[in-house]
Structures are given as C-alpha cells and as structure tokens.
Design a protein around this motif. Structure first.
Motif, mmCIF file in Angstrom:
data_model
loop_
_atom_site.group_PDB
_atom_site.id
_atom_site.type_symbol
_atom_site.label_atom_id
_atom_site.label_comp_id
_atom_site.label_asym_id
_atom_site.label_seq_id
_atom_site.Cartn_x
_atom_site.Cartn_y
_atom_site.Cartn_z
ATOM 1 N N ALA A 139 5.224 10.923 2.396
ATOM 2 C CA ALA A 139 4.969 9.695 1.649
ATOM 3 C C ALA A 139 5.195 8.495 2.565
ATOM 4 O O ALA A 139 6.179 8.449 3.313
ATOM 5 C CB ALA A 139 5.885 9.615 0.434
ATOM 6 N N TYR A 140 4.270 7.536 2.502
ATOM 7 C CA TYR A 140 4.344 6.327 3.323
ATOM 8 C C TYR A 140 4.206 5.098 2.436
ATOM 9 O O TYR A 140 3.668 5.162 1.329
ATOM 10 C CB TYR A 140 3.199 6.286 4.347
ATOM 11 C CG TYR A 140 3.053 7.483 5.236
ATOM 12 C CD1 TYR A 140 3.644 7.523 6.496
ATOM 13 C CD2 TYR A 140 2.283 8.576 4.841
ATOM 14 C CE1 TYR A 140 3.480 8.616 7.333
ATOM 15 C CE2 TYR A 140 2.114 9.677 5.669
ATOM 16 C CZ TYR A 140 2.714 9.693 6.914
ATOM 17 O OH TYR A 140 2.543 10.782 7.737
ATOM 18 N N TYR A 141 4.645 3.962 2.975
ATOM 19 C CA TYR A 141 4.380 2.693 2.316
ATOM 20 C C TYR A 141 4.164 1.619 3.374
ATOM 21 O O TYR A 141 4.626 1.727 4.517
ATOM 22 C CB TYR A 141 5.519 2.292 1.370
ATOM 23 C CG TYR A 141 6.877 2.148 2.029
ATOM 24 C CD1 TYR A 141 7.275 0.939 2.601
ATOM 25 C CD2 TYR A 141 7.767 3.220 2.063
ATOM 26 C CE1 TYR A 141 8.522 0.806 3.198
ATOM 27 C CE2 TYR A 141 9.012 3.094 2.660
ATOM 28 C CZ TYR A 141 9.387 1.883 3.223
ATOM 29 O OH TYR A 141 10.623 1.760 3.821
ATOM 30 N N ASP A 142 3.439 0.590 2.987
ATOM 31 C CA ASP A 142 3.188 -0.572 3.835
ATOM 32 C C ASP A 142 3.542 -1.794 2.995
ATOM 33 O O ASP A 142 2.956 -2.011 1.929
ATOM 34 C CB ASP A 142 1.722 -0.601 4.256
ATOM 35 C CG ASP A 142 1.369 -1.786 5.149
ATOM 36 O OD1 ASP A 142 2.086 -2.797 5.101
ATOM 37 O OD2 ASP A 142 0.367 -1.702 5.871
ATOM 38 N N THR A 143 4.491 -2.568 3.438
ATOM 39 C CA THR A 143 5.034 -3.651 2.615
ATOM 40 C C THR A 143 4.115 -4.857 2.489
ATOM 41 O O THR A 143 4.391 -5.757 1.695
ATOM 42 C CB THR A 143 6.380 -4.130 3.182
ATOM 43 O OG1 THR A 143 6.186 -4.580 4.531
ATOM 44 C CG2 THR A 143 7.402 -3.006 3.164
ATOM 45 N N THR A 144 3.016 -4.893 3.249
ATOM 46 C CA THR A 144 2.122 -6.050 3.179
ATOM 47 C C THR A 144 0.721 -5.695 2.713
ATOM 48 O O THR A 144 -0.119 -6.585 2.571
ATOM 49 C CB THR A 144 2.031 -6.749 4.548
ATOM 50 O OG1 THR A 144 1.555 -5.816 5.526
ATOM 51 C CG2 THR A 144 3.394 -7.273 4.973
ATOM 52 N N GLY A 145 0.428 -4.421 2.490
ATOM 53 C CA GLY A 145 -0.899 -4.030 2.038
ATOM 54 C C GLY A 145 -1.891 -3.923 3.170
ATOM 55 O O GLY A 145 -1.560 -4.099 4.348
ATOM 56 N N SER A 163 0.857 -1.186 0.000
ATOM 57 C CA SER A 163 0.000 0.000 0.000
ATOM 58 C C SER A 163 0.888 1.229 0.000
ATOM 59 O O SER A 163 1.997 1.206 0.551
ATOM 60 C CB SER A 163 -0.918 0.025 1.230
ATOM 61 O OG SER A 163 -1.790 -1.077 1.243
ATOM 62 N N VAL A 164 0.398 2.306 -0.616
ATOM 63 C CA VAL A 164 1.125 3.570 -0.624
ATOM 64 C C VAL A 164 0.185 4.675 -0.160
ATOM 65 O O VAL A 164 -1.043 4.553 -0.241
ATOM 66 C CB VAL A 164 1.705 3.897 -2.013
ATOM 67 C CG1 VAL A 164 2.815 2.924 -2.369
ATOM 68 C CG2 VAL A 164 0.614 3.887 -3.085
ATOM 69 N N ARG A 165 0.791 5.765 0.311
ATOM 70 C CA ARG A 165 -0.009 6.832 0.918
ATOM 71 C C ARG A 165 0.705 8.170 0.763
ATOM 72 O O ARG A 165 1.938 8.250 0.863
ATOM 73 C CB ARG A 165 -0.201 6.521 2.403
ATOM 74 C CG ARG A 165 -0.920 7.581 3.215
ATOM 75 C CD ARG A 165 -0.973 7.138 4.660
ATOM 76 N NE ARG A 165 -1.691 8.077 5.501
ATOM 77 C CZ ARG A 165 -1.829 7.943 6.819
ATOM 78 N NH1 ARG A 165 -1.297 6.902 7.434
ATOM 79 N NH2 ARG A 165 -2.499 8.839 7.520
ATOM 80 N N LEU A 166 -0.070 9.223 0.515
ATOM 81 C CA LEU A 166 0.427 10.592 0.516
ATOM 82 C C LEU A 166 -0.468 11.428 1.424
ATOM 83 O O LEU A 166 -1.697 11.356 1.330
ATOM 84 C CB LEU A 166 0.417 11.193 -0.892
ATOM 85 C CG LEU A 166 1.516 10.744 -1.855
ATOM 86 C CD1 LEU A 166 1.220 11.257 -3.263
ATOM 87 C CD2 LEU A 166 2.887 11.229 -1.392
ATOM 88 N N PHE A 212 -3.019 -1.579 8.395
ATOM 89 C CA PHE A 212 -1.858 -0.817 7.935
ATOM 90 C C PHE A 212 -0.752 -0.761 8.983
ATOM 91 O O PHE A 212 -1.003 -0.564 10.170
ATOM 92 C CB PHE A 212 -2.275 0.612 7.576
ATOM 93 C CG PHE A 212 -3.140 0.700 6.351
ATOM 94 C CD1 PHE A 212 -2.661 0.288 5.114
ATOM 95 C CD2 PHE A 212 -4.426 1.195 6.428
ATOM 96 C CE1 PHE A 212 -3.448 0.368 3.978
ATOM 97 C CE2 PHE A 212 -5.226 1.288 5.302
ATOM 98 C CZ PHE A 212 -4.739 0.867 4.072
ATOM 99 N N GLN A 213 0.468 -0.952 8.520
ATOM 100 C CA GLN A 213 1.670 -0.701 9.318
ATOM 101 C C GLN A 213 2.554 0.236 8.494
ATOM 102 O O GLN A 213 3.491 -0.200 7.817
ATOM 103 C CB GLN A 213 2.418 -2.001 9.640
ATOM 104 C CG GLN A 213 1.700 -2.927 10.612
ATOM 105 C CD GLN A 213 0.736 -3.869 9.928
ATOM 106 O OE1 GLN A 213 1.024 -4.399 8.865
ATOM 107 N NE2 GLN A 213 -0.419 -4.080 10.538
#
Length: 398
Positions: A185-191, A171-174, A196-197
């Motif tokens: 900017a964020y990311y979550d390596t497992t979706g 998952s990605v986030r702004l 969310f982590q």
C-alpha cells in the motif's frame, strides 16, 4: 471508527458485487470527466445506509445526506467490472482522493479509497483510503486494513501514519506481487497533479508464508479465481455534502508483456500475457536465437537475460547449447515498484513427440503423415477404401 462493524458491512457489500466479472488482465482508467457512469466498466454500486456515489463535477463524489441512525454506518462501493486480475498477474491500481470533512465527536468519520477483494472469498480483502475521524482515537490521515476469512475479519492492529492529519487531497495505491503474494500500500500526500511521490504505507502478506512488513494473514487463493478492484466511501454519523469527499483518476494496470516471439521456434503454450513460462524446440543447427518482447505498459523497462531491449525490438543473439536453454525476459515499471519475469526454455536438438491420428475416412493416403513407399512383400498391397485401412500383414510407416 468501529472496526468490527465496518468489517461486517464491507464484506456483505463485496459478496453482493463479487459475481459476473470477466477474469482477464486488469487494465483501464476513468477520469470521471463525462459525469456519467460507464456501465461497461463499473458494476452496480453496493449501498448501505444513506450513502451514494455520484459522478458530478468531473469526479466521483461520495455523499451522505442523512446518516444512518439505526446501524450508524453509511457506505457505498463501486466495483470495476471491465476486467479482473488473475492471481498470477503483477498489477497495481491508483486513485486520486479528496476528503475535506471535519468530523467532531466519538466515532464520526468519513473516508474514500481503493478496495481489492479475492473472488474466491469476499472476506479476503484489503483497502487503503484517506480517512478523517472526529477524535484522537480515530485520527486523520491514511489507513490501510487487511481482512481475511482465516482471521475472521480485520487483522489488527492497524495504524494511521502520523504527520498527515492535515492532508485533504492525495493519491492512494495498491500493488500485488504474485510470487511473494504480498500487497503493498502506498500514498502520495499531494496527489497526482505534480507527479507521484509515493510513500510506502506498508506491505501485507496474503500467502501461506506471510512476508509482509505490516500485517499477514493467508487468503484463500487455491482456485486461482483472481481479484476484483473497487472504489469505496465509508462514514459514520457524518453528513457528507457534494464535493466534500470524492475520488478521481482511477487507473488499473497489469505489468505484462503484450507479445513475445523468438527468431526460431514456436512458443508453447501460445503466448498470453498472463502466462510466464514457455517452451520451444529448435533444430540442432540453430545455434542462437533473438527474442522480441513487447509491452503496452507505459515507460516500462524490458530486458532479455539482463540486457536492456526496446519494446518490439529483437534482442542480441542468445547462444544456444545442445539441450535446455533458459532465457529470462524481465519487465519493470519506470518507478521500479513493479517487476515481472517471463521464461522461455529453448531446447536445441530436441526429439519430436510421437502424436497424431488417422481414421482413413477420406479413402486417400495422407502423404504428410505416412512415409512412402509402403513396406510390401509378394503380391500384397495396402489400400484405403470404405473408410478403413486394409492391411495384409504388412506395415505403413507413420
């Protein structure tokens, strides 16, 4: 990846789709489960080369059947047009992404992610995506890039965090803070399937004073036209089959109050979630007020002068002294990444400002405006006749 070439293409696409959106509080979602594009929410896709975006299999798929061999670039961008965000709003957007391609060779790659673009100048943009390239230079993992008209394109250098080269579902986030004018900017390596982590990729300052931990370059924001959000896919020299690269579960949120009221006084201006500063006057015998904030933002925390209060519930009494009283109303997302603050200035024992008008066209005294009786001497009188006010050197108190 050819950074300069990508910049030119992306900006051209965003100019194409930048018009016509409704500037309002950014909100809404799409899980793509209906396998049909919602024309009320999404605008016309900006397409280059052989790319396309197709809703199928309960997701938004990025596909390239035949890569462009002339310019070497394929791209498809879909803008969210249901609403946009004003520059003054705290907002974030999230997207599940999947990228299962395995490019090989120099400058072969594919990516999928989020784009935020200024409506004042389409060269001012930022994106975060799940990227997979075909060599060590391109890399594999998460990539966030800031572009600006002031910098003449992408702001370099950018990096791909290590240790995530094997990630294919994420998952990605702004998010945007209008006070500091910083995107994070964020990311979550497992979706999102397991909750969310979020990990912070970095922050990017787009105001005059920078402040981002990763890169900074000022955007043109003086006209306060707001921002547009899009979902986009990009590739170079890569066939992308159905199901190989796709997006899912798009969510846009604005951290704002949906209502705000006081037990005494009328807020000015009239409440709007995008306006954070208010003023009201109360009488001298009003020694305290309660404040009732409300929000539709899921699991948000609300405070009044630092004390927690439930949405739609009145706060404890806030004491008022004669004169100006600043009351702070805070709202924060459950994860703490987003915060916003409203202010109500309650003035106790303030003087009403002289205002109003009268054209006398009704030929009748308006008792709500004029004191009675008239101040008369001798045999004089004041009469409203023929749409005017006949005054024989005497006064009527407004």
């Amino acid at each position: 990846m050819s950074a300069s070439t990508r910049h030119i293409l992306l900006i051209a696409a965003m100019f194409w789709i930048s018009g016509g959106a409704l500037r309002a509080q950014l909100s809404g979602s799409d899980d793509f489960n209906d396998n049909s594009k919602n024309a009320a929410s999404w605008g016309t896709d900006a397409i280059s080369g052989g790319a396309s975006l197709v809703e199928a299999n309960g997701r938004l798929e990025y596909r390239v059947a035949t890569p462009d061999t002339v310019n070497g670039i394929d791209e498809a961008v879909r803008p969210w047009v249901l609403n946009t965000s004003p520059n003054s709003a705290v907002f974030d957007v999230t997207l599940d992404v999947s990228n299962n391609v395995n490019p090989s060779g120099d400058h072969t790659n594919a990516s999928i992610g989020l784009v935020v673009t200024s409506l004042e100048n389409a060269e001012d943009s930022i994106f975060i995506e799940l990227f997979r390239g075909g060599n060590l230079t391109d890399g594999k993992g998460f990539l966030a890039v800031l572009s600006s008209a002031a910098a003449g394109g992408e702001v370099l250098p950018y990096t791909i965090p290590t240790a995530h080269g094997s990630v294919t579902t994420a998952s990605v986030r702004l998010s945007y803070d209008p006070v500091s004018k910083i995107f994070t900017a964020y990311y979550d390596t497992t979706g999102s399937d397991d909750g969310f982590q979020w990990q912070v990729y970095g922050s990017f300052g787009v105001g005059a004073f920078g402040g981002g931990t990763t890169l900074n370059s000022p955007w043109q924001l003086s006209q306060n036209l707001g921002f547009k959000v899009s979902v986009g896919g990009f590739s170079e020299g890569q066939v992308v089959a159905s199901g190989a690269v796709y997006a899912d579960n798009f969510v846009a949120r604005t951290l704002a109050l949906s209502a705000l009221s006081l037990s005494s006084g009328v807020l000015s201006p009239q409440f709007d979630g995008g306006t954070i500063n208010y003023l009201t006057c109360v009488s001298n015998d009003t020694t305290s007020v309660t404040v009732t904030p409300s929000t539709t933002f899921s699991n948000a925390t609300l405070t009044v002068n630092g004390a927690a209060v439930a949405s739609g519930t009145a706060s404890a009494d806030v004491p008022l002294h004669v004169g100006s009283n600043l009351i702070s109303i805070g709202i924060a997302s459950q994860d703490g990444y987003l915060t916003n603050t409203y202010t109500a200035n309650v003035i106790r024992h303030c003087t009403t400002v002289l205002s109003g008008s009268e054209n006398f066209d009704d030929n009748a005294r308006d008792a709500a405006k004029w004191d009675a009786p008239d101040d008369l001497n001798g045999g004089a009188s004041l009469s409203e006749v023929n749409g005017r006010f006949l005054d024989a050197q005497h006064r009527r108190q407004f």
